[in-house]
Design a protein around this motif. Sequence first.
Motif, PDB file in Angstrom:
ATOM      1  N   GLN A 197     -16.692  -2.235  -5.683  1.00 39.56           N
ATOM      2  CA  GLN A 197     -16.206  -3.168  -4.663  1.00 39.56           C
ATOM      3  C   GLN A 197     -17.356  -3.706  -3.818  1.00 39.56           C
ATOM      4  O   GLN A 197     -17.138  -4.365  -2.800  1.00 39.56           O
ATOM      5  N   LEU A 245      -6.024   5.336  -5.712  1.00 39.22           N
ATOM      6  CA  LEU A 245      -6.838   6.375  -6.346  1.00 39.22           C
ATOM      7  C   LEU A 245      -6.741   7.686  -5.566  1.00 39.22           C
ATOM      8  O   LEU A 245      -6.587   8.762  -6.135  1.00 39.22           O
ATOM      9  N   THR A 290      -8.164  -0.984 -10.667  1.00 37.60           N
ATOM     10  CA  THR A 290      -8.273  -1.261  -9.236  1.00 37.60           C
ATOM     11  C   THR A 290      -9.338  -2.317  -8.947  1.00 37.60           C
ATOM     12  O   THR A 290      -9.448  -2.768  -7.822  1.00 37.60           O
ATOM     13  N   PHE A 291     -10.103  -2.709  -9.972  1.00 40.63           N
ATOM     14  CA  PHE A 291     -11.179  -3.689  -9.739  1.00 40.63           C
ATOM     15  C   PHE A 291     -10.643  -4.983  -9.153  1.00 40.63           C
ATOM     16  O   PHE A 291     -11.283  -5.614  -8.323  1.00 40.63           O
ATOM     17  N   THR A 292      -9.466  -5.369  -9.643  1.00 37.61           N
ATOM     18  CA  THR A 292      -8.933  -6.651  -9.209  1.00 37.61           C
ATOM     19  C   THR A 292      -8.188  -6.530  -7.884  1.00 37.61           C
ATOM     20  O   THR A 292      -7.830  -7.524  -7.284  1.00 37.61           O
ATOM     21  N   MET A 293      -7.952  -5.287  -7.452  1.00 38.39           N
ATOM     22  CA  MET A 293      -7.199  -5.107  -6.205  1.00 38.39           C
ATOM     23  C   MET A 293      -8.125  -5.248  -5.006  1.00 38.39           C
ATOM     24  O   MET A 293      -9.341  -5.189  -5.114  1.00 38.39           O
ATOM     25  N   ASP A 294      -7.500  -5.398  -3.863  1.00 34.67           N
ATOM     26  CA  ASP A 294      -8.205  -5.367  -2.608  1.00 34.67           C
ATOM     27  C   ASP A 294      -8.790  -3.948  -2.440  1.00 34.67           C
ATOM     28  O   ASP A 294      -8.137  -2.984  -2.825  1.00 34.67           O
ATOM     29  N   ALA A 341     -15.838   3.724  -7.479  1.00 34.17           N
ATOM     30  CA  ALA A 341     -14.894   2.665  -7.138  1.00 34.17           C
ATOM     31  C   ALA A 341     -15.396   1.867  -5.937  1.00 34.17           C
ATOM     32  O   ALA A 341     -15.283   0.646  -5.890  1.00 34.17           O
ATOM     33  N   ASN A 393       0.814  -1.210   0.000  1.00 38.21           N
ATOM     34  CA  ASN A 393       0.000   0.000   0.000  1.00 38.21           C
ATOM     35  C   ASN A 393       0.848   1.262   0.000  1.00 38.21           C
ATOM     36  O   ASN A 393       0.546   2.219  -0.703  1.00 38.21           O
ATOM     37  N   THR A 450      -6.445  -1.297  -0.987  1.00 39.49           N
ATOM     38  CA  THR A 450      -5.301  -0.979  -1.840  1.00 39.49           C
ATOM     39  C   THR A 450      -5.723  -0.091  -3.008  1.00 39.49           C
ATOM     40  O   THR A 450      -5.096   0.930  -3.282  1.00 39.49           O
ATOM     41  N   GLY A 451      -6.799  -0.505  -3.676  1.00 38.82           N
ATOM     42  CA  GLY A 451      -7.272   0.244  -4.833  1.00 38.82           C
ATOM     43  C   GLY A 451      -7.618   1.671  -4.469  1.00 38.82           C
ATOM     44  O   GLY A 451      -7.219   2.622  -5.153  1.00 38.82           O
TER      45      GLY A 451
END
Lengths: 323, 502
Positions: B339, B63, B51-55, B335, B18, B58-59
């Motif tokens: 999620q 951003l 960032t969709f695939t990130m936690d 975002a 992070n 983290t995403g």
Amino acid sequence: MKHRGAYAAILLSTLLLPGAAMAEYSAGDEIKVLQGFKAGGGSDALAQLTQPFLRESLGVDFVNEYLPGATGAIAWTRLAKQTEADGTTISITNTPMLMTNYIMNDTITYSVDELTPIANVVTDPGIIVVPAESPYETVEEFLAAAEENPGTITVGNSGVGGDDFFSTILIEQASGISFQKVPFQGDGPSATAAMGGQIDASFNNLGNVYGHIQSGSLRPLAVFARERLSMLPDVPTLSEKGIEVVAGSSRGYSAPAGIPEEARQQLIDAFEALKTNEEFKKVAEERAMNLDIQTGDDYRQMIEDMEGQFEEIWASVKDEING
Amino acid sequence: MNDSLVMVGLSNVLTFTNIALILGGTLLGLFVGAMPGLSATMALALLLPLTFTMDPATGLSMLASLYVGASYGGSIAAILLRTPGTPSAAATVLDGFPLSQQGQAGKALGVSLFASFFGGLMSGIALLTAAPLLGVLVLKFGPVELFAIAVLGITIIGSLSQGSIVSGLLSGIMGLLLSTVGMDLITGTPRMTFGNINLFSGIEFTVALIGLFSIPQALILIENAHDSDKVASKITDRLVPRLKELRTLMPNILRSGGIGIVTGLIPGTGGDTASWFAYNEAKRFAKDKTRFGKGDIAGVAAPEAANNAVVGGALIPTIALGIPGSSSTAILLGALMVQGILPGPNLLTDYGDVTYTLIWAVIFANIGLLAVGLMFTRLCVGVTKVPDSFVACAIITLCVIGAFAINNSLFEVGLMLGFGLFGYWMNKAGISPAPMVIGLILGPVMETSFQQSMLIGQNSPMIFVESPIAMVLLGIAVLSILQATPVFRWLRSSLRRGARTG
């Protein structure tokens, strides 16, 4: 400085490009999707939801092209008038905006006859919400108040030409009541004004206000759906109350008129398959997107019904609005 | 407030991934911010799918840090090249570029960086401690109050009119007039679009901004390319400001940070508005007003502290109520939705772990900004050593790319060049483009909120009188107009005389 920025941009765009695909789709191995709104908005959310699944089933890469402006009309004019009808370019089509654009403005010259509707994917049903401290507990009380004081109950909508604006008029015509309509620049500001008590009610869409309903800052009075919604089982539909209004904001995909029949059928089949795809349904639910998949001729019928309805409404109210 | 969630958020941020992504995001934000035409909102929208695939934590951290980085990055080009990298850096041009011409680019950039850092940190702390409290304020700002803010903002035009008031007003009114192009909110009728659907959504503000500031600057650089005395290249001053200097600027930075937080809070106003408000107040409070516009360092510190404070400010209603305070936070909200986190007041409770991670990310991104900014800015100063004619070509190229990127259309490029020629003429005629920019920013806000207020108030102007907030704001607006007229001077001098004799 500038070079590095450019490298970063290139790096970014390569990362965004989907991986290799197998060629199955008859029209080619790449489909360009014209989006009439900015990246990151509601249309983009639909693209991010559906396109990963379609990429698998059609074996094509999707390239999004954002052409924002004139509430989508720039992209849809391009689709209808300046796009080769070979099935390699399609667009996300938002209803009722797709039709109200040219119904309301003579300068916008495309029409749905120049398009091949492929599939509607999501419909966000209309809803009446009032502030938490509003005196109106039920839709009956709200309508009764509007009937007693014609033209003084303030009702927010997402803007002239949007679905909420037209559903307000539909309700007015169906019930003989008149509201003071207050247009905002989108559903969000309209909901915020209701939360702050600046307006008596906001005619909005479920997806935009569901969080606020759950937390108790907005109270739902009625939904404009055919049947009660599983997310809000206690909220009545308008037709239960004798007002036959079913409305919402829908998003789907269309191609230019006259694309090859094989390509059209393949696209339709791909969307049909989404109906039974459990993973797709799960992802859509997580993102609070209300699926309403209608493909091919059903989608065309849906568009033509709306077009007729809105032409009629606009003809009856335009002098009052422009006057 | 839930202390355990605050700590969970802190420990979420303090992981290697992070922190690395926060630094990466800040750096990317700096690049994007420094490019005229590429805005934070645009970069956020581009980065979003990644960032969709990130936690979620983290995403969102990435951003948020991009947003923070871009808010400072805009000032680099504004100071060095007189071309604001982002709309919110337009006010920085007024004093930043003159400083750079006087060979003090390093000082201007350094102060801009530290002001951004303090402004950003302030808003991060406000976000962490007072979000639920301040969030409620937002709901008090409806169309009526927004109209009053816009009117107050318009009065800034008076104080920006350097030299001739008449030419300042002319420029401001042209801005207001141009802001009426596009579809009427209430009737949906296209106005002054000449049947061109590219104009239906109005004139994209960034297009006008790039044209008015950057193109004239490039043309002037070319004109003077063969002059031997090129002051800007002699950068001998240091980047890190002296402690004494920072101490003098502190009240200004704190005030501007406060302005930034409040302006960020209110949906419908953002960094572009906040920086002008802060600039105006800095000038109002200054002992020597004549140096503003000619290279006063306070004129750099104020807008930069304010536009970075907007980041935290705009996030306050976003996390406290689920209402985005700016177009950039609207994308952050998107975002969250992807999620599976539905925006609403439960962001601070049910999803507290993610939300507090986001808040800590904003705070750490500001610290990261200081580190990344010092290194990156030093590199950027090198731009001033490049011959002017090359710089001019680079500016024009960037302007064309930036204008195209806004709507992916050549129409905006043409429009930008048109504004560029007009801006060049304004420059030669001695008319400042700054009031025009304010007119373009606030015109639509003022018109829309006025129409909405009148609809809500059943066409009675009494609705403005009934709102205490609106009355106070409109009162200040009247005072600041009077301040610029002879009536005020006459009143003040007669009051003084009265005090002396009585």
